[in-house]
Design a protein around this motif. Structure first.
Motif, PDB file in Angstrom:
ATOM      1  N   VAL A  13       3.062   0.967   8.764  1.00  0.00           N
ATOM      2  CA  VAL A  13       3.979   2.061   9.361  1.00  0.00           C
ATOM      3  C   VAL A  13       2.839   3.418   9.486  1.00  0.00           C
ATOM      4  O   VAL A  13       1.912   3.607   9.168  1.00  0.00           O
ATOM      5  CB  VAL A  13       4.971   2.592   8.631  1.00  0.00           C
ATOM      6  CG1 VAL A  13       5.997   1.208   8.517  1.00  0.00           C
ATOM      7  CG2 VAL A  13       4.681   3.108   7.305  1.00  0.00           C
ATOM      8  N   SER A  14       3.441   4.125  10.726  1.00  0.00           N
ATOM      9  CA  SER A  14       2.651   5.285  10.994  1.00  0.00           C
ATOM     10  C   SER A  14       3.020   6.451  10.076  1.00  0.00           C
ATOM     11  O   SER A  14       4.498   6.471   9.597  1.00  0.00           O
ATOM     12  CB  SER A  14       2.911   5.712  12.390  1.00  0.00           C
ATOM     13  OG  SER A  14       2.443   4.913  13.124  1.00  0.00           O
ATOM     14  N   GLU A  15       2.493   7.521   9.834  1.00  0.00           N
ATOM     15  CA  GLU A  15       2.752   8.560   8.896  1.00  0.00           C
ATOM     16  C   GLU A  15       4.070   9.214   9.711  1.00  0.00           C
ATOM     17  O   GLU A  15       4.056   9.396  11.029  1.00  0.00           O
ATOM     18  CB  GLU A  15       1.536   9.564   8.710  1.00  0.00           C
ATOM     19  CG  GLU A  15       2.071  10.574   7.586  1.00  0.00           C
ATOM     20  CD  GLU A  15       0.748  11.450   7.153  1.00  0.00           C
ATOM     21  OE1 GLU A  15      -0.144  11.074   7.844  1.00  0.00           O
ATOM     22  OE2 GLU A  15       0.864  12.099   6.336  1.00  0.00           O
ATOM     23  N   GLY A  16       4.988   9.631   8.811  1.00  0.00           N
ATOM     24  CA  GLY A  16       6.142  10.127   9.394  1.00  0.00           C
ATOM     25  C   GLY A  16       7.439   9.147   9.847  1.00  0.00           C
ATOM     26  O   GLY A  16       8.406   9.727  10.030  1.00  0.00           O
ATOM     27  N   SER A  80      11.013   9.426   5.500  1.00  0.00           N
ATOM     28  CA  SER A  80       9.640   9.797   6.399  1.00  0.00           C
ATOM     29  C   SER A  80       8.252   9.450   5.428  1.00  0.00           C
ATOM     30  O   SER A  80       8.167  10.006   4.500  1.00  0.00           O
ATOM     31  CB  SER A  80       9.790  11.256   7.009  1.00  0.00           C
ATOM     32  OG  SER A  80       8.264  11.647   7.235  1.00  0.00           O
ATOM     33  N   VAL A  81       7.508   8.609   5.967  1.00  0.00           N
ATOM     34  CA  VAL A  81       6.641   8.031   5.000  1.00  0.00           C
ATOM     35  C   VAL A  81       5.287   9.203   5.215  1.00  0.00           C
ATOM     36  O   VAL A  81       5.045   9.505   6.233  1.00  0.00           O
ATOM     37  CB  VAL A  81       6.289   6.620   5.656  1.00  0.00           C
ATOM     38  CG1 VAL A  81       4.779   6.312   4.690  1.00  0.00           C
ATOM     39  CG2 VAL A  81       7.209   5.672   5.121  1.00  0.00           C
ATOM     40  N   HIS A  82       4.733   9.331   3.936  1.00  0.00           N
ATOM     41  CA  HIS A  82       3.574  10.028   3.857  1.00  0.00           C
ATOM     42  C   HIS A  82       2.284   9.214   3.572  1.00  0.00           C
ATOM     43  O   HIS A  82       2.488   8.259   3.124  1.00  0.00           O
ATOM     44  CB  HIS A  82       3.467  11.247   2.788  1.00  0.00           C
ATOM     45  CG  HIS A  82       2.666  12.273   2.587  1.00  0.00           C
ATOM     46  ND1 HIS A  82       1.566  12.040   1.580  1.00  0.00           N
ATOM     47  CD2 HIS A  82       2.463  13.408   3.187  1.00  0.00           C
ATOM     48  CE1 HIS A  82       0.702  13.078   1.747  1.00  0.00           C
ATOM     49  NE2 HIS A  82       1.246  13.912   2.664  1.00  0.00           N
ATOM     50  N   TRP A  83       1.136   9.805   3.816  1.00  0.00           N
ATOM     51  CA  TRP A  83      -0.095   9.001   3.686  1.00  0.00           C
ATOM     52  C   TRP A  83      -0.267   8.369   2.245  1.00  0.00           C
ATOM     53  O   TRP A  83      -0.630   7.328   1.968  1.00  0.00           O
ATOM     54  CB  TRP A  83      -1.386   9.562   4.279  1.00  0.00           C
ATOM     55  CG  TRP A  83      -1.739  10.789   3.375  1.00  0.00           C
ATOM     56  CD1 TRP A  83      -1.368  12.230   3.795  1.00  0.00           C
ATOM     57  CD2 TRP A  83      -2.414  10.950   2.410  1.00  0.00           C
ATOM     58  NE1 TRP A  83      -1.872  12.823   2.798  1.00  0.00           N
ATOM     59  CE2 TRP A  83      -2.504  12.264   1.856  1.00  0.00           C
ATOM     60  CE3 TRP A  83      -3.105   9.962   1.302  1.00  0.00           C
ATOM     61  CZ2 TRP A  83      -3.123  12.653   0.728  1.00  0.00           C
ATOM     62  CZ3 TRP A  83      -3.701  10.507   0.231  1.00  0.00           C
ATOM     63  CH2 TRP A  83      -3.629  11.565  -0.144  1.00  0.00           C
ATOM     64  N   THR A 112       0.620  -0.224   4.230  1.00  0.00           N
ATOM     65  CA  THR A 112      -0.402   0.795   4.795  1.00  0.00           C
ATOM     66  C   THR A 112       0.342   1.742   5.710  1.00  0.00           C
ATOM     67  O   THR A 112       0.883   1.434   6.462  1.00  0.00           O
ATOM     68  CB  THR A 112      -1.210  -0.338   5.698  1.00  0.00           C
ATOM     69  OG1 THR A 112      -2.041  -1.224   5.012  1.00  0.00           O
ATOM     70  CG2 THR A 112      -2.512   0.605   6.508  1.00  0.00           C
ATOM     71  N   VAL A 113      -0.241   2.810   5.486  1.00  0.00           N
ATOM     72  CA  VAL A 113       0.334   4.059   6.333  1.00  0.00           C
ATOM     73  C   VAL A 113      -0.889   4.633   7.338  1.00  0.00           C
ATOM     74  O   VAL A 113      -2.143   4.746   6.977  1.00  0.00           O
ATOM     75  CB  VAL A 113       0.575   5.227   5.375  1.00  0.00           C
ATOM     76  CG1 VAL A 113       1.154   6.450   6.262  1.00  0.00           C
ATOM     77  CG2 VAL A 113       1.586   4.647   4.465  1.00  0.00           C
ATOM     78  N   ASN A 114      -0.493   4.480   8.780  1.00  0.00           N
ATOM     79  CA  ASN A 114      -1.622   4.860   9.689  1.00  0.00           C
ATOM     80  C   ASN A 114      -1.258   6.211  10.039  1.00  0.00           C
ATOM     81  O   ASN A 114      -0.417   6.789  10.018  1.00  0.00           O
ATOM     82  CB  ASN A 114      -1.329   4.117  10.892  1.00  0.00           C
ATOM     83  CG  ASN A 114      -1.898   2.910  10.878  1.00  0.00           C
ATOM     84  OD1 ASN A 114      -2.716   2.402   9.838  1.00  0.00           O
ATOM     85  ND2 ASN A 114      -1.318   1.742  11.545  1.00  0.00           N
ATOM     86  N   PRO A 115      -2.643   7.035  10.208  1.00  0.00           N
ATOM     87  CA  PRO A 115      -2.459   8.640  10.489  1.00  0.00           C
ATOM     88  C   PRO A 115      -1.687   8.747  11.893  1.00  0.00           C
ATOM     89  O   PRO A 115      -1.675   7.996  12.586  1.00  0.00           O
ATOM     90  CB  PRO A 115      -3.835   9.090  10.374  1.00  0.00           C
ATOM     91  CG  PRO A 115      -4.709   7.741  10.655  1.00  0.00           C
ATOM     92  CD  PRO A 115      -3.960   6.677  10.134  1.00  0.00           C
TER      93      PRO A 115
END
Lengths: 115, 115
Positions: A13-16, A80-83, A112-115
């Motif tokens: 996922v993307s951050e946020g 909301s995901v954080h890195w 995995t979290v993408n910036p």
């Protein structure tokens, strides 16, 4: 015998962005359910647990999970995901009624979290 | 408070050798547990101590594994002789009680590689 299924081995996922990790369980009675997280190089940390009562439980780090008996599910969510949330997540059910020790784990979901 | 400590963090041994893993639980925690995660599989319960007594060792794979808890403090898990399929991460956890309100505190694990 009890079992836990985490259908997603790896999620990116993307951050946020919002996050939902799926967990389905098989257990004959009312389950005691848990979500644990393992960050790289760390041990397992308890995020939240469900024993009874309100089916929406709040945990640490902004996570929540909802117990749905009709669907045998206990999905983990975060708005909301954080890195720093990048880690492996494990759903578990207690094998002994009224106890928290003999846990049956799912295979885990790597986030995995993408910036 | 200090967390659950495991030694060593990594161990590489040859098939047929002996390895001893150590776990120091949180001070005052009478309950100590061993879990194992074999590569690609779920984390599985091995056994449970209450003080120095084995309460449940139903998850121990075979008699090559010997767990002890001297004086109800630290615990060791010996594998003798080690086989290739013993490779994995061995987690130790401790808790005050086994009832639902008492969370499990996990160590960082020992990664065992048998070559």
């Amino acid at each position: 015998a009890q079992s836990v299924t985490q259908p997603d081995i790896h999620i990116t996922v993307s951050e946020g962005a919002s996050l939902e990790l799926r967990c389905n369980y098989s257990y004959g009675a009312t389950p005691y359910l848990f979500w644990y997280v393992q960050s790289p190089g760390q041990g397992l940390q308890l995020l939240l647990k469900y024993f009874s009562g309100d089916t929406l439980v709040q945990g640490i780090k902004g996570f929540e999970a909802e117990f749905k008996r009709s669907q045998s599910s206990f999905n983990l969510r975060k708005p909301s995901v954080h890195w720093s949330d990048a880690a492996e997540y494990f759903c578990a059910v207690s094998s002994v009624r009224g106890s928290n020790y003999k846990l049956t784990f799912g295979k885990g979901t790597l986030l995995t979290v993408n910036p | 408070e200090a967390g659950v400590t495991q030694f060593p963090s990594h161990s590489v041994i040859e098939k047929g050798q002996t390895v001893t893993l150590r776990c120091d639980p949180i001070s005052g925690h009478d309950n100590l547990y061993w879990y194992r995660r074999v590569m690609g599989k779920e984390i599985k319960f091995l056994l449970h101590f209450v003080k120095e007594s084995k309460q449940d060792e139903s998850g121990m794979p075979n008699n090559r594994f010997l767990a002890e808890r001297t004086g109800g403090t630290y615990s060791t898990l010996k594998v003798q002789p080690a086989e290739l399929e013993d490779s994995g991460v061995y987690f130790c956890a401790s808790s005050l009680r086994t009832q639902d309100a008492s969370p499990l505190h996990f160590g960082n694990g020992t990664r065992l590689t048998v070559t």
